[in-house]
Design a protein around this motif. Sequence first.
Motif, mmCIF file in Angstrom:
data_model
loop_
_atom_site.group_PDB
_atom_site.id
_atom_site.type_symbol
_atom_site.label_atom_id
_atom_site.label_comp_id
_atom_site.label_asym_id
_atom_site.label_seq_id
_atom_site.Cartn_x
_atom_site.Cartn_y
_atom_site.Cartn_z
ATOM 1 N N TRP A 164 69.861 -35.679 -93.911
ATOM 2 C CA TRP A 164 70.506 -35.282 -95.169
ATOM 3 C C TRP A 164 72.024 -35.464 -95.078
ATOM 4 C CZ3 TRP A 164 69.857 -29.848 -97.902
ATOM 5 C CH2 TRP A 164 70.289 -29.957 -99.233
ATOM 6 N N VAL A 165 72.583 -35.044 -93.958
ATOM 7 C CA VAL A 165 74.023 -35.192 -93.761
ATOM 8 C C VAL A 165 74.413 -36.673 -93.796
ATOM 9 C CG1 VAL A 165 75.829 -34.988 -92.020
ATOM 10 C CG2 VAL A 165 74.348 -33.032 -92.507
ATOM 11 N N GLN A 166 73.631 -37.500 -93.111
ATOM 12 C CA GLN A 166 73.909 -38.934 -93.083
ATOM 13 C C GLN A 166 73.861 -39.530 -94.496
ATOM 14 O OE1 GLN A 166 71.124 -41.167 -90.666
ATOM 15 N NE2 GLN A 166 71.607 -43.056 -91.739
ATOM 16 N N TRP A 167 72.805 -39.175 -95.241
ATOM 17 C CA TRP A 167 72.660 -39.704 -96.600
ATOM 18 C C TRP A 167 73.802 -39.228 -97.502
ATOM 19 C CZ3 TRP A 167 71.796 -36.649 -101.014
ATOM 20 C CH2 TRP A 167 71.603 -37.366 -102.205
ATOM 21 N N SER A 168 74.140 -37.946 -97.397
ATOM 22 C CA SER A 168 75.186 -37.377 -98.240
ATOM 23 C C SER A 168 76.537 -38.020 -97.946
ATOM 24 C CB SER A 168 75.256 -35.866 -98.025
ATOM 25 O OG SER A 168 76.249 -35.290 -98.836
ATOM 26 N N GLU A 169 76.812 -38.252 -96.660
ATOM 27 C CA GLU A 169 78.081 -38.866 -96.275
ATOM 28 C C GLU A 169 78.197 -40.288 -96.821
ATOM 29 O OE1 GLU A 169 80.746 -39.551 -92.213
ATOM 30 O OE2 GLU A 169 78.783 -38.590 -92.120
ATOM 31 N N THR A 191 76.539 -41.545 -99.566
ATOM 32 C CA THR A 191 76.340 -41.733 -101.009
ATOM 33 C C THR A 191 77.024 -40.686 -101.881
ATOM 34 O OG1 THR A 191 74.273 -40.456 -100.937
ATOM 35 C CG2 THR A 191 74.108 -42.838 -100.624
ATOM 36 N N GLU A 192 77.361 -39.529 -101.335
ATOM 37 C CA GLU A 192 77.906 -38.467 -102.169
ATOM 38 C C GLU A 192 79.371 -38.206 -101.844
ATOM 39 O OE1 GLU A 192 74.408 -35.624 -103.576
ATOM 40 O OE2 GLU A 192 74.934 -35.280 -101.480
ATOM 41 N N SER A 193 79.954 -37.309 -102.610
ATOM 42 C CA SER A 193 81.366 -36.961 -102.433
ATOM 43 C C SER A 193 81.540 -36.081 -101.195
ATOM 44 C CB SER A 193 81.865 -36.205 -103.661
ATOM 45 O OG SER A 193 81.192 -34.949 -103.767
ATOM 46 N N PRO A 194 82.777 -36.023 -100.640
ATOM 47 C CA PRO A 194 83.021 -35.148 -99.479
ATOM 48 C C PRO A 194 82.683 -33.684 -99.748
ATOM 49 C CG PRO A 194 84.819 -36.702 -99.751
ATOM 50 C CD PRO A 194 83.941 -36.866 -100.951
ATOM 51 N N ASP A 195 82.930 -33.228 -100.995
ATOM 52 C CA ASP A 195 82.611 -31.825 -101.305
ATOM 53 C C ASP A 195 81.109 -31.567 -101.214
ATOM 54 O OD1 ASP A 195 85.255 -31.286 -101.718
ATOM 55 O OD2 ASP A 195 85.188 -31.529 -103.900
ATOM 56 N N ALA A 196 80.309 -32.541 -101.693
ATOM 57 C CA ALA A 196 78.855 -32.384 -101.629
ATOM 58 C C ALA A 196 78.378 -32.396 -100.176
ATOM 59 C CB ALA A 196 78.182 -33.505 -102.415
ATOM 60 N N TRP A 243 82.734 -34.620 -88.497
ATOM 61 C CA TRP A 243 82.900 -35.147 -89.855
ATOM 62 C C TRP A 243 84.236 -34.716 -90.451
ATOM 63 C CZ3 TRP A 243 83.407 -32.190 -94.337
ATOM 64 C CH2 TRP A 243 83.389 -32.915 -95.541
ATOM 65 N N ALA A 244 84.596 -33.446 -90.241
ATOM 66 C CA ALA A 244 85.858 -32.935 -90.779
ATOM 67 C C ALA A 244 87.040 -33.711 -90.208
ATOM 68 C CB ALA A 244 85.986 -31.440 -90.464
ATOM 69 N N HIS A 245 87.018 -33.978 -88.914
ATOM 70 C CA HIS A 245 88.112 -34.730 -88.292
ATOM 71 C C HIS A 245 88.140 -36.177 -88.777
ATOM 72 C CE1 HIS A 245 89.991 -36.884 -84.730
ATOM 73 N NE2 HIS A 245 90.957 -36.106 -85.201
ATOM 74 N N ARG A 246 86.956 -36.738 -88.960
ATOM 75 C CA ARG A 246 86.863 -38.139 -89.381
ATOM 76 C C ARG A 246 87.329 -38.332 -90.827
ATOM 77 N NH1 ARG A 246 82.045 -38.658 -87.833
ATOM 78 N NH2 ARG A 246 80.946 -38.429 -89.818
ATOM 79 N N THR A 247 87.039 -37.373 -91.678
ATOM 80 C CA THR A 247 87.349 -37.540 -93.100
ATOM 81 C C THR A 247 88.658 -36.866 -93.521
ATOM 82 O OG1 THR A 247 86.009 -35.572 -93.614
ATOM 83 C CG2 THR A 247 84.930 -37.732 -93.747
ATOM 84 N N GLY A 248 89.021 -35.773 -92.871
ATOM 85 C CA GLY A 248 90.216 -35.029 -93.306
ATOM 86 C C GLY A 248 91.289 -34.878 -92.262
#
Length: 597
Positions: free
Chosen positions: A444-449, A451-456, A483-488
């Motif tokens: 789910w995390v992989q799919w959300s990352e 296809t979906e927004s960071p907030d989702a 994920w937090a370090h990679r995106t933010g």
Amino acid sequence: MAEVVQQQIEDRIPELEQLERVGLFTNKEIRAVIKKVSSLEYKIHRRALSKEDFVNYVQYEINLLELVKKRRSRIGYFFKQDEIEYSIVHRIHRIFKRATTRWKNDLQLWLSHVAFCKKWNCKTQLSKIFSSMLAIHPDKPALWIMAAKWEMEDRLSSESARHLFLRALRFHPEAPKLFQEYFRMELMHAEKQRKEKVEIEQAKMDVGELEYSEEILNCGLARIIYKDAIQKIKGAEFHICLLSIVKLFDFAQELEKEILNDLQTLHVDDPLTWDFMARRELEMDCLPLTEHASKQTKALDMDRKEQRCYAVYETAVSTISTAPMWNCFVTFCLERYKRKTNIEDLRQKRQDRLLSAFRRADESGLLQESLYIEWLHLLLDLNQSDMVVKISEAATKRFSQSVQMWQTRLQLLMKLKSKDIALHFEEAFTLVKTKDSLPLWSLWVQWSEETESPDATEAVFQKAVIITVPVVSVTLKEKYLEWAHRTGGYKKAKKVFTSLQESRPFSLEFFKKMIQIEKDQETCKMLNLREYYERALREFGASDPDLWIEYIREELSHPHGKPENCGQIHWRAMQCLQGEHVEDFVSKYTLLQTGHL
């Protein structure tokens, strides 16, 4: 002890003199051999004996033997073997005998001795070793089989092999492998006698009173073994094993037919029987093919064979409609479909048969989980998207608690870019056991990352980390931090770490990731590192000496570290660590102080 060792060295003198006299070894090498052998002899004659010392001595002697063999080949000298090689071989036997007498239960020692005897062709000695080994280890059928095979194949003594098998069956009256190998041995013996008889008749030799028993020649002894075996060992699998053995002997066709008939009579309700009978159709000739037959002709012949197999399976599933039977049927169709062919018509027929088998097994409610997954992947390859959605939904209803089934369905829906995947994930978590749900959360995390927004995505992580099952929440916390370090970046990672720092349970890796993130910054703050180390030690300080060492090393190496704190950290570690971890810490701390760590 010294007198015994000296006597052993003196007994080697004739052999060593010969080695020097014939030019295989130099005087310097002979002295080195004596020195090494003296050391090894002392080790195997002391009071506290060690098995490793005997093994090392044997290995040294074998290496010496190999060296002598190579040097003989190099200089072309092959005399005096009785005084050199045979002497070494005899000594190796003596060492092995002492070792196996002392450590009787060590099977590896016995097998090493057996391997040495086979390599150096010590047949008389090997026969004695097998007798001794089997007297101590009669509970291992594999050893009886090994001994009987050696008697039959190397010593060409079928009588001795038969005697060993009969003794083995007294200890293991229901061992399938023993019966199979005994059965094979008697067929080999019959084959050997048949060949001998033919050769004697062709040569027109007068062999006096030598006669060949017709009972043996016609597989009489093998038939007796078979009859006895099926009384003690039930099941179609054993019957099929015997059939696979007897089919290797052309002269045993009558016996093969008898076993086949018994299989069909005694095990008519066993799926393995039907599976064997169906696959057997592939081995039968359908059309007389010439050597230069075209690919189309060969494909036609193969298609007819497969049709006959299919017909047998059809009869089988109508007779015994069980999950194992359908499994055999579908597995066969799947195997044939995966075989490569350039003939489009044959490929299409195999595909149609496979899809039909999948559909009918599903309708019967007897299709296994692993085969559902194969079916879904096949439908995806055939671009039948609607069927993928329909069958995957049916499969997850039937195997509602299967993580693998849900994972497959969700992965396929992701590939098809289906809507409402998040709802399907939610549905899965209500049915699957929480302790097994980690693969689904990761998916789910992989799919959300992707296809979906960071907030989702963050919302998914926040749902996951509050799960009380450690194996799920611990792993997801690590992924969340990454994920937090990679995106933010650093700020986002620190914020996530701060929000989770009191949300137990943790893994050591969670803290190490945060420490590494801090170190990767251009301005790495020692104050922050201390905070992360202290929090990690609060959780894992009692059982991880390496963590304390890393903390001390950081204080010593960081530009803003305080080396004066190391003594206090050391004192705390000694108070906190328990059991063997204390010794581990002390040794590593000493190495760190001396610059060796």
